[in-house]
Design a protein around this motif. Sequence first.
Motif, PDB file in Angstrom:
ATOM      1  N   UNK A  44      47.173  37.032  40.346  1.00 25.59           N
ATOM      2  CA  UNK A  44      46.415  35.783  40.248  1.00 25.59           C
ATOM      3  C   UNK A  44      45.202  35.938  39.322  1.00 25.59           C
ATOM      4  N   UNK A  45      45.441  36.468  38.128  1.00 24.98           N
ATOM      5  CA  UNK A  45      44.366  36.678  37.150  1.00 24.98           C
ATOM      6  C   UNK A  45      43.981  35.336  36.531  1.00 24.98           C
ATOM      7  N   UNK A  46      42.681  35.069  36.467  1.00 25.01           N
ATOM      8  CA  UNK A  46      42.165  33.879  35.803  1.00 25.01           C
ATOM      9  C   UNK A  46      41.027  34.270  34.876  1.00 25.01           C
ATOM     10  N   UNK A  71      30.679  31.605  24.485  1.00 22.42           N
ATOM     11  CA  UNK A  71      31.322  32.899  24.260  1.00 22.42           C
ATOM     12  C   UNK A  71      31.410  33.776  25.502  1.00 22.42           C
ATOM     13  N   UNK A  72      31.011  33.278  26.663  1.00 18.93           N
ATOM     14  CA  UNK A  72      31.185  34.005  27.918  1.00 18.93           C
ATOM     15  C   UNK A  72      32.399  33.468  28.643  1.00 18.93           C
ATOM     16  N   UNK A  73      33.075  34.318  29.386  1.00 15.99           N
ATOM     17  CA  UNK A  73      34.212  33.874  30.185  1.00 15.99           C
ATOM     18  C   UNK A  73      34.172  34.558  31.547  1.00 15.99           C
ATOM     19  N   UNK A  74      34.381  33.755  32.570  1.00 15.35           N
ATOM     20  CA  UNK A  74      34.475  34.286  33.925  1.00 15.35           C
ATOM     21  C   UNK A  74      35.883  34.838  34.131  1.00 15.35           C
ATOM     22  N   UNK A  75      35.960  35.916  34.871  1.00 11.89           N
ATOM     23  CA  UNK A  75      37.210  36.603  35.162  1.00 11.89           C
ATOM     24  C   UNK A  75      37.334  36.737  36.672  1.00 11.89           C
ATOM     25  N   UNK A  87      32.486  38.873  34.549  1.00  9.95           N
ATOM     26  CA  UNK A  87      32.206  38.034  33.389  1.00  9.95           C
ATOM     27  C   UNK A  87      32.069  38.937  32.175  1.00  9.95           C
ATOM     28  N   UNK A  88      32.532  38.428  31.018  1.00 13.71           N
ATOM     29  CA  UNK A  88      32.435  39.222  29.794  1.00 13.71           C
ATOM     30  C   UNK A  88      32.073  38.322  28.623  1.00 13.71           C
ATOM     31  N   UNK A 107      33.089  47.211  46.519  1.00 14.38           N
ATOM     32  CA  UNK A 107      31.843  46.627  46.012  1.00 14.38           C
ATOM     33  C   UNK A 107      32.087  45.625  44.890  1.00 14.38           C
ATOM     34  N   UNK A 108      33.339  45.529  44.423  1.00 12.73           N
ATOM     35  CA  UNK A 108      33.654  44.602  43.344  1.00 12.73           C
ATOM     36  C   UNK A 108      33.174  45.072  41.981  1.00 12.73           C
ATOM     37  N   UNK A 109      32.995  46.378  41.818  1.00 10.55           N
ATOM     38  CA  UNK A 109      32.501  46.923  40.554  1.00 10.55           C
ATOM     39  C   UNK A 109      33.650  47.119  39.578  1.00 10.55           C
ATOM     40  N   UNK A 110      33.462  46.537  38.399  1.00  4.41           N
ATOM     41  CA  UNK A 110      34.460  46.638  37.338  1.00  4.41           C
ATOM     42  C   UNK A 110      33.846  47.283  36.109  1.00  4.41           C
TER      43      UNK A 110
END
Length: 122
Positions: A44-46, A71-75, A87-88, A107-110
């Motif tokens: 379920x990647x968005x 130019x930002x996108x939520x992931x 976000x990147x 912790x949700x760390x990417x």
Amino acid sequence: MAAPQYRCRSARPLVFVFAFLALSACTSVTEIRIHNSSKLDFADIEVAGESFGELAAGATGEYRPVTLRNRYAALSFTADGTRVTGQALSLGAPRFTWRIDVIDLGKGWLDIEVVRERDAPD
């Protein structure tokens, strides 16, 4: 003789307002693909509200057009039953590969490495 400072000060707020309006209205279509560099499967990647489906550990998906605002996108995606968000920034090229690794799922760390693709689209 130096120019009076009040002239510069009165123009500053106006410049900032116009710059803010111009940047906030900026949207662009960018091609993004995901490379799952983690040991977990992603489901379920968005990205910026667009569905990217599923991606196995170590796999790379296809480029997909995404409309970006500023130019930002939520992931977001699900890995091992946990919903993860990030976000990147994608700036400087029309295509990008996002290499995503999960550092700490609890912790949700990417770790998101944004790679600019400078070549023309296939």
